[in-house]
Each structure stands twice: as C-alpha cells, then as structure tokens.
Write a protein that holds these residues in place. Structure first.
Motif, PDB file in Angstrom:
ATOM      1  N   LEU A 227      32.874  56.910  64.517  1.00 10.71           N
ATOM      2  CA  LEU A 227      33.400  56.323  65.751  1.00 10.71           C
ATOM      3  C   LEU A 227      33.021  54.846  65.822  1.00 10.71           C
ATOM      4  CD1 LEU A 227      34.723  56.543  68.565  1.00 10.71           C
ATOM      5  CD2 LEU A 227      32.493  57.312  69.450  1.00 10.71           C
ATOM      6  N   TYR A 228      34.025  53.986  66.120  1.00 12.53           N
ATOM      7  CA  TYR A 228      33.812  52.542  66.126  1.00 12.53           C
ATOM      8  C   TYR A 228      34.344  51.923  67.414  1.00 12.53           C
ATOM      9  CZ  TYR A 228      33.417  53.387  61.082  1.00 12.53           C
ATOM     10  OH  TYR A 228      33.059  53.871  59.853  1.00 12.53           O
ATOM     11  N   SER A 229      33.638  50.925  67.908  1.00 13.94           N
ATOM     12  CA  SER A 229      34.207  50.065  68.948  1.00 13.94           C
ATOM     13  C   SER A 229      35.259  49.182  68.285  1.00 13.94           C
ATOM     14  CB  SER A 229      33.121  49.194  69.578  1.00 13.94           C
ATOM     15  OG  SER A 229      32.617  48.261  68.614  1.00 13.94           O
ATOM     16  N   TRP A 230      36.066  48.490  69.102  1.00 12.20           N
ATOM     17  CA  TRP A 230      37.100  47.624  68.520  1.00 12.20           C
ATOM     18  C   TRP A 230      36.455  46.512  67.692  1.00 12.20           C
ATOM     19  CZ3 TRP A 230      41.973  47.985  67.366  1.00 12.20           C
ATOM     20  CH2 TRP A 230      42.718  46.848  67.089  1.00 12.20           C
ATOM     21  N   LYS A 231      35.395  45.921  68.193  1.00 11.94           N
ATOM     22  CA  LYS A 231      34.720  44.859  67.453  1.00 11.94           C
ATOM     23  C   LYS A 231      34.101  45.403  66.170  1.00 11.94           C
ATOM     24  CE  LYS A 231      31.139  41.278  67.789  1.00 11.94           C
ATOM     25  NZ  LYS A 231      30.548  41.649  66.492  1.00 11.94           N
ATOM     26  N   GLY A 232      33.461  46.559  66.265  1.00  9.77           N
ATOM     27  CA  GLY A 232      32.872  47.164  65.070  1.00  9.77           C
ATOM     28  C   GLY A 232      33.915  47.504  64.033  1.00  9.77           C
ATOM     29  N   PHE A 233      35.079  47.937  64.508  1.00  9.71           N
ATOM     30  CA  PHE A 233      36.188  48.249  63.603  1.00  9.71           C
ATOM     31  C   PHE A 233      36.662  46.996  62.875  1.00  9.71           C
ATOM     32  CE2 PHE A 233      40.949  48.145  63.590  1.00  9.71           C
ATOM     33  CZ  PHE A 233      41.148  48.948  62.470  1.00  9.71           C
ATOM     34  N   LEU A 234      36.910  45.908  63.628  1.00  9.36           N
ATOM     35  CA  LEU A 234      37.399  44.678  63.004  1.00  9.36           C
ATOM     36  C   LEU A 234      36.376  44.089  62.034  1.00  9.36           C
ATOM     37  CD1 LEU A 234      39.243  42.849  65.949  1.00  9.36           C
ATOM     38  CD2 LEU A 234      40.246  44.189  64.078  1.00  9.36           C
ATOM     39  N   ASP A 235      35.094  44.315  62.293  1.00  9.71           N
ATOM     40  CA  ASP A 235      34.058  43.811  61.392  1.00  9.71           C
ATOM     41  C   ASP A 235      34.152  44.455  60.009  1.00  9.71           C
ATOM     42  OD1 ASP A 235      33.057  42.082  63.274  1.00  9.71           O
ATOM     43  OD2 ASP A 235      31.417  43.400  63.903  1.00  9.71           O
ATOM     44  N   LEU A 236      34.774  45.633  59.914  1.00 10.29           N
ATOM     45  CA  LEU A 236      34.935  46.295  58.617  1.00 10.29           C
ATOM     46  C   LEU A 236      35.837  45.497  57.681  1.00 10.29           C
ATOM     47  CD1 LEU A 236      35.495  49.995  59.784  1.00 10.29           C
ATOM     48  CD2 LEU A 236      33.387  49.011  58.869  1.00 10.29           C
ATOM     49  N   ALA A 237      36.648  44.597  58.263  1.00  7.39           N
ATOM     50  CA  ALA A 237      37.586  43.814  57.455  1.00  7.39           C
ATOM     51  C   ALA A 237      36.883  42.948  56.431  1.00  7.39           C
ATOM     52  CB  ALA A 237      38.457  42.945  58.371  1.00  7.39           C
ATOM     53  N   ARG A 238      35.617  42.636  56.666  1.00  7.03           N
ATOM     54  CA  ARG A 238      34.879  41.766  55.736  1.00  7.03           C
ATOM     55  C   ARG A 238      34.750  42.386  54.349  1.00  7.03           C
ATOM     56  NH1 ARG A 238      30.039  40.823  60.112  1.00  7.03           N
ATOM     57  NH2 ARG A 238      31.221  39.537  61.598  1.00  7.03           N
ATOM     58  N   GLY A 239      34.871  43.696  54.273  1.00  5.71           N
ATOM     59  CA  GLY A 239      34.720  44.370  52.986  1.00  5.71           C
ATOM     60  C   GLY A 239      35.985  44.458  52.161  1.00  5.71           C
ATOM     61  N   VAL A 240      37.086  43.849  52.649  1.00  4.18           N
ATOM     62  CA  VAL A 240      38.372  43.908  51.939  1.00  4.18           C
ATOM     63  C   VAL A 240      38.886  42.489  51.757  1.00  4.18           C
ATOM     64  CG1 VAL A 240      40.744  44.779  52.006  1.00  4.18           C
ATOM     65  CG2 VAL A 240      38.873  46.183  52.906  1.00  4.18           C
ATOM     66  N   SER A 241      39.289  42.156  50.543  1.00  2.72           N
ATOM     67  CA  SER A 241      39.747  40.798  50.247  1.00  2.72           C
ATOM     68  C   SER A 241      41.201  40.595  50.655  1.00  2.72           C
ATOM     69  CB  SER A 241      39.608  40.508  48.753  1.00  2.72           C
ATOM     70  OG  SER A 241      40.505  41.319  48.007  1.00  2.72           O
ATOM     71  N   ASP A 242      41.599  39.329  50.810  1.00  2.00           N
ATOM     72  CA  ASP A 242      42.999  39.009  51.085  1.00  2.00           C
ATOM     73  C   ASP A 242      43.893  39.499  49.952  1.00  2.00           C
ATOM     74  OD1 ASP A 242      42.815  37.726  53.590  1.00  2.00           O
ATOM     75  OD2 ASP A 242      42.109  35.885  52.641  1.00  2.00           O
ATOM     76  N   GLU A 243      43.414  39.383  48.724  1.00  2.00           N
ATOM     77  CA  GLU A 243      44.210  39.793  47.563  1.00  2.00           C
ATOM     78  C   GLU A 243      44.507  41.291  47.597  1.00  2.00           C
ATOM     79  OE1 GLU A 243      42.488  35.992  47.050  1.00  2.00           O
ATOM     80  OE2 GLU A 243      41.459  37.917  47.424  1.00  2.00           O
ATOM     81  N   GLU A 244      43.514  42.082  47.990  1.00  2.00           N
ATOM     82  CA  GLU A 244      43.714  43.532  48.056  1.00  2.00           C
ATOM     83  C   GLU A 244      44.766  43.887  49.107  1.00  2.00           C
ATOM     84  OE1 GLU A 244      41.134  47.622  48.964  1.00  2.00           O
ATOM     85  OE2 GLU A 244      40.103  45.725  48.551  1.00  2.00           O
ATOM     86  N   LEU A 245      44.687  43.250  50.278  1.00  3.10           N
ATOM     87  CA  LEU A 245      45.681  43.506  51.319  1.00  3.10           C
ATOM     88  C   LEU A 245      47.059  43.017  50.883  1.00  3.10           C
ATOM     89  CD1 LEU A 245      46.601  44.347  54.136  1.00  3.10           C
ATOM     90  CD2 LEU A 245      45.778  42.141  54.991  1.00  3.10           C
ATOM     91  N   ASP A 246      47.127  41.839  50.280  1.00  4.20           N
ATOM     92  CA  ASP A 246      48.419  41.293  49.862  1.00  4.20           C
ATOM     93  C   ASP A 246      49.111  42.180  48.835  1.00  4.20           C
ATOM     94  OD1 ASP A 246      48.277  39.116  51.555  1.00  4.20           O
ATOM     95  OD2 ASP A 246      47.328  37.812  50.060  1.00  4.20           O
ATOM     96  N   GLN A 247      48.339  42.833  47.989  1.00  5.06           N
ATOM     97  CA  GLN A 247      48.936  43.759  47.020  1.00  5.06           C
ATOM     98  C   GLN A 247      49.640  44.908  47.729  1.00  5.06           C
ATOM     99  OE1 GLN A 247      45.952  45.073  44.233  1.00  5.06           O
ATOM    100  NE2 GLN A 247      45.976  43.155  43.054  1.00  5.06           N
TER     101      GLN A 247
END
Length: 362
Positions: free
Chosen positions: A190-210
């Motif tokens: 279970l995550y708060s909205w801020k805690g959820f968005l903080d997870l983004a740090r573990g994924v690179s732009d390149e991975e999302l762009d793929q």
C-alpha cells in the motif's frame, strides 16, 4: 475491439493471441485493421495516446492544463508538468510490476491524480480501467479478475476498504495506491500518492520509452466496463485510435478553440469511469490544450454551481439530471425574490439566450 470510432462489441475473452489484421479482436494483445477512407475524416493518420499527449505538450508546454482546489486555493499544472507527472506515474507502475496488457484500476472521485494514473497506466503499456465509485467490492473483484489487474488506485479509505476485502482473491494484484487523505492502515503493498511517485526513480527514461515506442494505434489501451442487472460487468475494449480519432471528430464537430487565440476552460465532475466523460474531460481537453478544472467530490449535491461561478467554463457537458437540478435551483432562488427582480431575471435570461445563439451562429 474494432478500428475507428467507439462501435465496440463486448469481448468474449482476454487470452493472449498473435498479432491480427482482422477488423475486430477480443484478444488483449490483439491488433485490428484500421479502416482508412480516402477523401474523408476517417483517413486521418492514426495516433497513439502518447502521440496526442506529447504533441500538445510540445506546442503548449506552459499553458494551464489542470486545476485542483486544495486548502481553499487552486493548484495548477502546466502541460509540461502534466506530461512529466504522467511519465512519473508510468515509471512507478513499471516499478510495481505492471505487465503489458494488464489492468490498472482507478476507483475514486475526479481529480488530477485520476487522469494522471489513467494516462500513466497507458504509457506503461497497461490498460486504464476506470471503475464507478459506487461499485461494490464484488463488482470490483469481477472487474479486477477479468482485466488481470496489477494495481488499484483509490481516492481514500472508503474505497481502500473495498479492495482490502477482496485482495486475497486477486492473484495479479501487486500494489494499491491511495491518492487522497492520509493512510489509515499499513501493509506492504500500500502506497500514498507521493510514495507511489517516488518509485519512479528506479526506472530509467530509456526503459519507459521502449514501452511507449512498442505501442501501436490499433492496440487496446483502455477497458470500459458496462454494468448489468442480469449478469457480471461486461468489458469494452478501446484502442488508442478509438480514443484519439473519436476525440478529433468531437473537436472538429464542436468547433473548440486552441491557444493562443482562446483557451477552452472545462470542469470535470461526472464520473470519469464513463468513456463519454473521459472523451470530453480528458481527451478533448488535451487535444485543444484546454484548462481542465476538477469540481469537489460533492459537486452533484450542490457545490458544482460554486465551482462553475469561480471557474467560468467555456464548455460544459451535462446529463439531463444535471440540467434539471440547475433549473430547480434557479426556480427556487427566484421564489424568494420580488416580482420586479423576477421580471428582471427573465429579461436577462432571454438576452443571454439571444446573445449565445448569435455567438454560435457566428
């Protein structure tokens, strides 16, 4: 799922299937043949949701995109900030383990987090699945199971309790995100909205762009569930092209304006789980670079009028019961006024109607 427009059958299954060039499919990873017609609006180039969002962001980066009432004031996001938040949400979904063509359920009141989660789910390669806030835990369970839902996004503790009731039976569930109110329970997924968005740090732009680059306009990106009194909810599959083409057709038909000449102002208050509401609130707003303001959760109980006075929308979508309530409110207010004031009100409304008719006719 069919190509072009929103004329879609309920799918019979969501089992994996190889790519198809058929005119329709009920496979979650299937593709459909888009029926382009020469010398017709149906010949418009197909777009993905990301194409639509990034095109508007590029042209109108610093225009106001979203407005939310927070602590008495309005919190604004520009289009570049809106896009960046959608990318953060997409990365966070990938970090949580969202799989390609699996669902992200959004259950709650209209808010900037609702639309960011919805678009983020699509950018991450999943299905955006809006769920009516009044849905029972059993309905949520059926929808989650049929869409192979990996993540639930809820607004507050009331909706969260529905998911906690059923989470033991959801074999695909990897996380729950709460975007309003303080968390009142603690559990590993279970995550708060801020805690959820903080997870983004573990994924690179390149991975999302793929993931984004792998998406095609003729693939499904959204599931809309039609509730039935005689059976379980039935899913309607919408492709990227279903959404972007229908949005373009609506904009062309209703003559919306774009900056810098004039920016459209819209108010979101009807449940975003409805595809009609999504088209006019989310997608038309993005297409014309409009400013979308979110009404309060109790909008239909009376606060909508206050929001309309404050925001002064240039475009307003309402179902019959909304217009009936507005008319009842006007009539009730007039009863308390003097005969002279009522006469003046009637004259003002006639003048307003004439002026708007002239404006509509150019």
């Amino acid at each position: 799922m069919q190509g072009r427009g929103l004329r879609l059958p309920s799918p019979r299954s969501f089992s994996p299937a190889p790519p198809s060039n058929d005119l329709w499919t009920s496979q979650r990873d299937g593709k459909v043949q888009l029926r382009l017609e020469k010398e017709s609006f149906a010949n418009e180039a197909p777009l993905t949701v990301h194409d639509l969002v990034v095109d508007t962001t590029t042209k109108y980066a610093h225009c106001i995109a979203l407005g939310s009432k927070q602590r008495g004031g309005w919190h604004m996001l520009t289009y570049i900030e809106y896009y960046e938040e959608c990318r953060r949400a997409a990365k966070a979904f990938l970090k949580l383990g969202l799989e390609r063509f699996h669902g992200v359920g959004v259950l709650g009141s209209n808010a900037e987090e609702w639309v960011i989660a919805s678009i983020g789910a699509i950018l991450a390669g999943g299905f955006s699945v809006g769920i009516l806030p009044t849905s029972s835990p059993k309905i949520c369970q059926v929808i989650a199971e049929s869409s192979e839902m990996d993540v639930f996004v809820v607004d507050g503790d009331r909706q969260l309790q529905k998911i906690i009731q059923i989470q033991g039976s959801l074999k695909h569930l990897k996380g729950i995100v709460q975007y309003q109110e303080e968390l009142q329970v603690t559990q590993p997924n279970l995550y708060s909205w801020k805690g959820f968005l903080d997870l983004a740090r573990g994924v690179s732009d390149e991975e999302l762009d793929q993931v984004i680059d792998s998406q095609k306009p003729n693939q499904c990106c959204t599931l809309v569930y039609r509730l039935s009194t005689s059976g379980p909810p039935k899913a309607i599959m919408l492709s990227h092209d279903n959404i972007t083409w229908t949005t373009a057709a609506a904009v062309q038909s209703l003559a919306y304006h774009c900056p810098p000449g004039r920016q459209e102002v819209l108010v979101s208050y009807l449940p975003l789980s409805s595809i009609g509401v999504q088209i006019f609130d989310m997608w038309v707003a993005i297409w014309v670079a409009g400013a979308l303001y979110f009404a309060q959760p109790d909008a239909l109980k009376g606060s909508l009028v206050d929001t309309l006075r404050e925001v002064r929308p240039t475009s307003f979508v309402g179902v019959p019961r909304v217009w009936d309530r507005l008319l009842d409110r006007v009539k009730t207010a007039q009863l308390a006024r003097t005969p002279l004031r009522r006469s003046f009100d009637r004259w003002a409304m006639r003048m307003g109607l004439r002026a708007n008719k002239k404006q509509l006719s150019g």
